[in-house]
Structure formats: C-alpha cells, structure tokens
Design a protein around this motif. Structure first.
Motif, PDB file in Angstrom:
ATOM      1  N   PRO A  89      14.608   5.058  -7.246  1.00 13.19           N
ATOM      2  CA  PRO A  89      13.758   4.205  -6.402  1.00 13.19           C
ATOM      3  C   PRO A  89      12.525   3.703  -7.172  1.00 13.19           C
ATOM      4  CG  PRO A  89      13.345   6.503  -5.907  1.00 13.19           C
ATOM      5  CD  PRO A  89      14.463   6.493  -6.918  1.00 13.19           C
ATOM      6  N   THR A  90      12.126   2.493  -6.913  1.00 16.16           N
ATOM      7  CA  THR A  90      10.982   1.887  -7.588  1.00 16.16           C
ATOM      8  C   THR A  90       9.802   1.765  -6.629  1.00 16.16           C
ATOM      9  OG1 THR A  90      11.793  -0.327  -7.058  1.00 16.16           O
ATOM     10  CG2 THR A  90      12.439   0.608  -9.181  1.00 16.16           C
ATOM     11  N   SER A  91       8.621   1.538  -7.216  1.00 11.96           N
ATOM     12  CA  SER A  91       7.396   1.401  -6.432  1.00 11.96           C
ATOM     13  C   SER A  91       6.576   0.237  -6.961  1.00 11.96           C
ATOM     14  CB  SER A  91       6.560   2.687  -6.479  1.00 11.96           C
ATOM     15  OG  SER A  91       7.294   3.794  -5.999  1.00 11.96           O
ATOM     16  N   LYS A  92       5.741  -0.337  -6.089  1.00 16.27           N
ATOM     17  CA  LYS A  92       4.882  -1.451  -6.479  1.00 16.27           C
ATOM     18  C   LYS A  92       3.438  -1.099  -6.149  1.00 16.27           C
ATOM     19  CE  LYS A  92       5.179  -5.229  -4.088  1.00 16.27           C
ATOM     20  NZ  LYS A  92       5.705  -6.516  -3.560  1.00 16.27           N
ATOM     21  N   CYS A  93       2.553  -1.302  -7.160  1.00 18.41           N
ATOM     22  CA  CYS A  93       1.141  -0.991  -6.950  1.00 18.41           C
ATOM     23  C   CYS A  93       0.446  -2.140  -6.223  1.00 18.41           C
ATOM     24  CB  CYS A  93       0.454  -0.703  -8.288  1.00 18.41           C
ATOM     25  SG  CYS A  93       0.196  -2.174  -9.306  1.00 18.41           S
ATOM     26  N   GLU A  94      -0.838  -1.950  -5.953  1.00 20.75           N
ATOM     27  CA  GLU A  94      -1.597  -2.965  -5.209  1.00 20.75           C
ATOM     28  C   GLU A  94      -1.688  -4.283  -5.964  1.00 20.75           C
ATOM     29  OE1 GLU A  94      -4.846  -0.349  -2.788  1.00 20.75           O
ATOM     30  OE2 GLU A  94      -4.970  -0.298  -4.991  1.00 20.75           O
ATOM     31  N   ALA A  95      -1.605  -4.224  -7.292  1.00 22.71           N
ATOM     32  CA  ALA A  95      -1.688  -5.441  -8.098  1.00 22.71           C
ATOM     33  C   ALA A  95      -0.335  -6.146  -8.232  1.00 22.71           C
ATOM     34  CB  ALA A  95      -2.237  -5.120  -9.482  1.00 22.71           C
ATOM     35  N   GLY A  96       0.720  -5.549  -7.661  1.00 22.11           N
ATOM     36  CA  GLY A  96       2.039  -6.174  -7.715  1.00 22.11           C
ATOM     37  C   GLY A  96       2.897  -5.740  -8.873  1.00 22.11           C
ATOM     38  N   HIS A  97       2.461  -4.720  -9.634  1.00 20.94           N
ATOM     39  CA  HIS A  97       3.270  -4.224 -10.756  1.00 20.94           C
ATOM     40  C   HIS A  97       4.348  -3.271 -10.235  1.00 20.94           C
ATOM     41  CE1 HIS A  97      -0.668  -4.969 -13.073  1.00 20.94           C
ATOM     42  NE2 HIS A  97       0.171  -5.966 -13.345  1.00 20.94           N
ATOM     43  N   VAL A  98       5.570  -3.471 -10.674  1.00 22.24           N
ATOM     44  CA  VAL A  98       6.691  -2.616 -10.258  1.00 22.24           C
ATOM     45  C   VAL A  98       6.943  -1.569 -11.340  1.00 22.24           C
ATOM     46  CG1 VAL A  98       9.116  -2.542  -9.590  1.00 22.24           C
ATOM     47  CG2 VAL A  98       7.710  -4.517  -8.974  1.00 22.24           C
ATOM     48  N   VAL A  99       7.007  -0.312 -10.920  1.00 24.09           N
ATOM     49  CA  VAL A  99       7.192   0.789 -11.869  1.00 24.09           C
ATOM     50  C   VAL A  99       8.261   1.730 -11.345  1.00 24.09           C
ATOM     51  CG1 VAL A  99       4.812   0.690 -12.699  1.00 24.09           C
ATOM     52  CG2 VAL A  99       5.382   2.180 -10.769  1.00 24.09           C
ATOM     53  N   CYS A 100       8.761   2.561 -12.252  1.00 31.09           N
ATOM     54  CA  CYS A 100       9.659   3.636 -11.843  1.00 31.09           C
ATOM     55  C   CYS A 100       8.869   4.632 -10.994  1.00 31.09           C
ATOM     56  CB  CYS A 100      10.248   4.349 -13.061  1.00 31.09           C
ATOM     57  SG  CYS A 100      11.095   3.266 -14.231  1.00 31.09           S
ATOM     58  N   SER A 101       9.565   5.331 -10.132  1.00 32.22           N
ATOM     59  CA  SER A 101       8.861   6.277  -9.265  1.00 32.22           C
ATOM     60  C   SER A 101       8.150   7.358 -10.069  1.00 32.22           C
ATOM     61  CB  SER A 101       9.850   6.923  -8.283  1.00 32.22           C
ATOM     62  OG  SER A 101      10.873   7.606  -8.993  1.00 32.22           O
ATOM     63  N   GLY A 102       8.702   7.717 -11.233  1.00 36.50           N
ATOM     64  CA  GLY A 102       8.085   8.750 -12.054  1.00 36.50           C
ATOM     65  C   GLY A 102       6.969   8.241 -12.942  1.00 36.50           C
ATOM     66  N   CYS A 103       6.693   6.928 -12.927  1.00 34.91           N
ATOM     67  CA  CYS A 103       5.667   6.354 -13.804  1.00 34.91           C
ATOM     68  C   CYS A 103       4.382   6.017 -13.054  1.00 34.91           C
ATOM     69  CB  CYS A 103       6.196   5.091 -14.477  1.00 34.91           C
ATOM     70  SG  CYS A 103       7.476   5.402 -15.716  1.00 34.91           S
ATOM     71  N   ARG A 104       4.258   6.430 -11.826  1.00 33.02           N
ATOM     72  CA  ARG A 104       3.045   6.086 -11.068  1.00 33.02           C
ATOM     73  C   ARG A 104       1.792   6.592 -11.749  1.00 33.02           C
ATOM     74  NH1 ARG A 104       4.251   7.165  -4.643  1.00 33.02           N
ATOM     75  NH2 ARG A 104       5.933   5.616  -4.366  1.00 33.02           N
ATOM     76  N   GLY A 105       1.814   7.877 -12.148  1.00 34.16           N
ATOM     77  CA  GLY A 105       0.629   8.450 -12.761  1.00 34.16           C
ATOM     78  C   GLY A 105       0.249   7.754 -14.056  1.00 34.16           C
ATOM     79  N   ARG A 106       1.228   7.485 -14.889  1.00 24.41           N
ATOM     80  CA  ARG A 106       0.963   6.805 -16.147  1.00 24.41           C
ATOM     81  C   ARG A 106       0.434   5.398 -15.917  1.00 24.41           C
ATOM     82  NH1 ARG A 106       5.962   5.974 -20.149  1.00 24.41           N
ATOM     83  NH2 ARG A 106       6.121   8.199 -19.672  1.00 24.41           N
ATOM     84  N   HIS A 107       1.027   4.704 -14.945  1.00 21.83           N
ATOM     85  CA  HIS A 107       0.590   3.340 -14.663  1.00 21.83           C
ATOM     86  C   HIS A 107      -0.847   3.317 -14.135  1.00 21.83           C
ATOM     87  CE1 HIS A 107       0.783  -0.849 -13.476  1.00 21.83           C
ATOM     88  NE2 HIS A 107       0.493  -0.531 -12.211  1.00 21.83           N
ATOM     89  N   THR A 108      -1.182   4.285 -13.299  1.00 18.08           N
ATOM     90  CA  THR A 108      -2.524   4.332 -12.705  1.00 18.08           C
ATOM     91  C   THR A 108      -3.588   4.577 -13.765  1.00 18.08           C
ATOM     92  OG1 THR A 108      -1.613   5.166 -10.627  1.00 18.08           O
ATOM     93  CG2 THR A 108      -3.967   5.482 -10.987  1.00 18.08           C
ATOM     94  N   THR A 109      -3.293   5.400 -14.752  1.00 12.14           N
ATOM     95  CA  THR A 109      -4.291   5.731 -15.771  1.00 12.14           C
ATOM     96  C   THR A 109      -4.334   4.732 -16.926  1.00 12.14           C
ATOM     97  OG1 THR A 109      -2.671   7.155 -16.874  1.00 12.14           O
ATOM     98  CG2 THR A 109      -4.129   8.181 -15.252  1.00 12.14           C
ATOM     99  N   GLN A 110      -3.235   4.049 -17.188  1.00 11.74           N
ATOM    100  CA  GLN A 110      -3.183   3.176 -18.364  1.00 11.74           C
ATOM    101  C   GLN A 110      -3.354   1.700 -18.033  1.00 11.74           C
ATOM    102  OE1 GLN A 110       0.473   4.011 -20.408  1.00 11.74           O
ATOM    103  NE2 GLN A 110      -0.153   6.052 -21.065  1.00 11.74           N
ATOM    104  N   VAL A 111      -2.888   1.255 -16.875  1.00  9.49           N
ATOM    105  CA  VAL A 111      -2.898  -0.172 -16.553  1.00  9.49           C
ATOM    106  C   VAL A 111      -3.808  -0.480 -15.382  1.00  9.49           C
ATOM    107  CG1 VAL A 111      -1.478  -2.184 -15.970  1.00  9.49           C
ATOM    108  CG2 VAL A 111      -0.549  -0.372 -17.444  1.00  9.49           C
ATOM    109  N   CYS A 112      -3.485   0.079 -14.262  1.00  7.86           N
ATOM    110  CA  CYS A 112      -4.266  -0.188 -13.049  1.00  7.86           C
ATOM    111  C   CYS A 112      -5.103   1.040 -12.710  1.00  7.86           C
ATOM    112  CB  CYS A 112      -3.347  -0.554 -11.887  1.00  7.86           C
ATOM    113  SG  CYS A 112      -2.529  -2.146 -12.091  1.00  7.86           S
ATOM    114  N   VAL A 113      -6.213   1.188 -13.392  1.00  6.80           N
ATOM    115  CA  VAL A 113      -7.076   2.348 -13.153  1.00  6.80           C
ATOM    116  C   VAL A 113      -7.624   2.285 -11.727  1.00  6.80           C
ATOM    117  CG1 VAL A 113      -9.139   3.568 -13.910  1.00  6.80           C
ATOM    118  CG2 VAL A 113      -7.686   2.416 -15.587  1.00  6.80           C
TER     119      VAL A 113
END
Length: 344
Positions: A89-113
C-alpha cells in the motif's frame, strides 16, 4: 447502341455491383452490431427477471477486460523517498508526494520536514497491482508479463536469463535451453534427459569430454565435466547452467549424488553428495578446486578386471515452498540399492 456506349453501360454496371458489394458488407456489419446490441439488451432485460438471462449477464461481465500497451514516465511509478518502484500500500503526504508505506519516516525527515499527515492512495494501488511490463529477456524466449514493482525479482530468477558458452573462444550468449542445443549441435556434447530422484548412468567423461543433462519437467540444464585436479586422479563436477544465483528468490535448488563404480566390483567406488552450484559460465568451466567435485582414483579408471567404470548421477530438486524438502526421496534417506551397506 455503339460499342463505346456498351462499354460505358458495362462499366457502370460493374461499379454498381462493386459498390453494391461494399454496401452489402456494411449492412451486414451494421446488422451484426444491431443484433449484438439487441442480444445485450435482451440479456439485461432477462437478468432483471432472473433465470438464464442473469447467468448470461454474469458470464458477459466476467469476460477478460481489454488490455493496452502504453508508454509513461517511470517516475510516476517510483517512490520519491527510496526511488524504488512503488509497492502497495502507498501513501501521499500533504505536499502530494507518493511514497511506500515503509518510507514515511524517511520522507518526513529528508524531504517534507514536519509533514505528519498521510492519506492512502487506494486508486493508485489498483493501478500499481495491474501495471505489467514484458520481461527484459523476451529476446531469449521469456513471454512473461510481470507486475512492474516485481520485475526485478522476476529477472533475478528468470529461466530465460542468458548464459555463456564456456568453451574457449565461443561467443554464444543465450538462454540455458538454447545453450543446451548449442552444446550438442556445435560442440558435440551429448544431451541426456533424466528424472529427478532417480540415478542416471553415464560413461565417466574424459578430460576433454563434456556431458549435458536436462531435467525432465522443468528443463533445467546441468553440465558435467572432468579435470585432472589431484595428481593422476580425475575430478568430476556438476554445475547448473543458469544466470540466477542459488539464493535468488524463487530459484529452485538442487542436491546431487555422484558416484563411480565398476560393474561387478561394487566394493570399490568413489562417492560424494553435495548441493549443486550454479553459474552463468561467463568465466568458462568452474575449476574443480572452487567447488564440490568427485575425486575418481586411477584404480577405478583402470580396473584390473578390464570393465569400464560407470558414472552415476542422481539430482534431487529442493522444494523451498515445502520447507526445503526434496521433491523426490532424499538422497541420504534411501541410497540406491547398488551401493554397499557400509556406506549407509
């Protein structure tokens, strides 16, 4: 009527006949379409009343959906965090970036702080599960269409992944199945088909001889060769010809038993049991010292009785889905009846 006028009339008649034929085909096509529509409407009408019409409608709806081939940017199918193919399953952040479900933490710290809210992408997940690409080894015979995010796993264990001809100076690169035919047609190496779990009797190969084995059922290709490894003794080895490694997910594993005996003198024999190594043969024949091999002493190769020694090979396919059990009897559970009891 003059001859010229007759030709005009004849030409007009032929034109009307030709046009009439086109009109008839068009009318027939239109009539067929109308009949299909009427049948569909009738089926839906009967479906509302139950009975045969309902079953006809269900059968119509269960027909395979139309498929299309298209080109698109692969970035739409990749995670913006790990850059690998998106896997549901995939997820989309508030900015519209789609990530793997296991990449939420990495995406939050590296891209969309600071992005803490994510929503699911159920519609995209449906597309990801259905998006298929042809196998990259189609030119070597693979006809598979694999889900895009599983393509890498398929390529690691694809049976058509190309291998090299190990003969020095030969530049052939093709699938193992085609390579087996190449061995026989271009190098004269005999092909023997065998059943897993049953001994296969062959002549002991000389230093320049090669034997090709093909497993019944799955078509796996094995190459038997011999080398002078320990003084005057001969080392006989067996290797599975395939590009995927032994640890590749989905790739079968094999266990083999090799032994040499002289008919009528079964007290003297050489035997070894080991897992079968795999190689794409890019570096030629696998040296005996780099893998398991059967050492055949000269006493067996030149028996005093004058009888020719016999090489016997038994290969068992390991079923990973069954916890590593062999698809046939384990080679250590019940050895061939020809082996002396002292080896049990």
């Amino acid at each position: 009527m003059s001859e010229q006028q007759q030709k005009r009339v004849s030409a007009a008649g032929n034109g009307e006949h030709a046009n009439g034929g086109k009109r008839q085909r068009a009318l027939a096509h239109d009539g067929g379409v109308k009949q299909e529509r009427l049948a569909e409407e009738q089926g839906r009408e009967e479906a509302s009343q139950g009975g045969e019409g309902e079953r006809a409608l269900v059968a119509m709806e269960e027909q395979e959906e139309a498929q299309i081939s298209l080109r698109m940017s692969v970035s739409h199918l990749h995670c913006v965090a790990c850059l690998l193919p998106l896997k549901p399953p995939t997820s989309k952040c508030e900015a519209g970036h789609v990530v793997c479900s296991g990449c939420r933490g990495r995406h939050t710290t590296q891209v969309c702080v600071g992005a803490a809210n994510y929503s699911t992408c159920a519609e995209l997940d449906l597309i990801l599960r259905d998006a298929k690409v042809p196998c990259a080894y189609g030119e070597y015979g693979c006809t598979s269409w694999v889900v895009y995010y599983e393509a890498a796993d398929h390529h690691r264990c694809c049976r058509c992944a190309p291998c090299f001809c190990p003969d020095p100076g030969c530049e052939v690169l093709t699938s193992p199945a085609e390579l087996a035919e190449h061995f026989a047609s271009h190098h004269g190496w005999p092909i023997t088909k065998f059943d897993y779990g049953r001994p296969c009797k062959l002549a002991v190969p000389g230093l320049q001889d090669k034997l090709v084995l093909v497993g019944e059922g799955d078509g796996s290709v094995f190459l038997v060769s011999s080398q002078c490894a320990l003084g005057v003794a001969t080392a006989v080895s067996l290797v599975c010809v395939r590009a995927c490694g032994d640890a590749a997910a989905g790739a079968p594993q094999f266990r083999c038993k090799l032994w040499v005996e002289v008919e009528g003198n079964r007290e003297n024999l050489a035997l070894v049991t080991s897992m079968v190594a795999s190689s794409n043969m890019s570096r030629g024949f696998v040296p005996a010292e780099q893998g398991m091999f059967l050492v055949v002493p000269p006493e067996l190769l030149h028996d005093e009785s004058g009888e020719a020694p016999v090489l016997k090979i038994r290969v068992d396919r390991i079923d990973r889905a069954n916890g590593g059990a062999s698809t046939a009897r384990s080679p250590s559970a019940t050895p061939p009846s020809s082996l002396p009891k002292r080896l049990l």
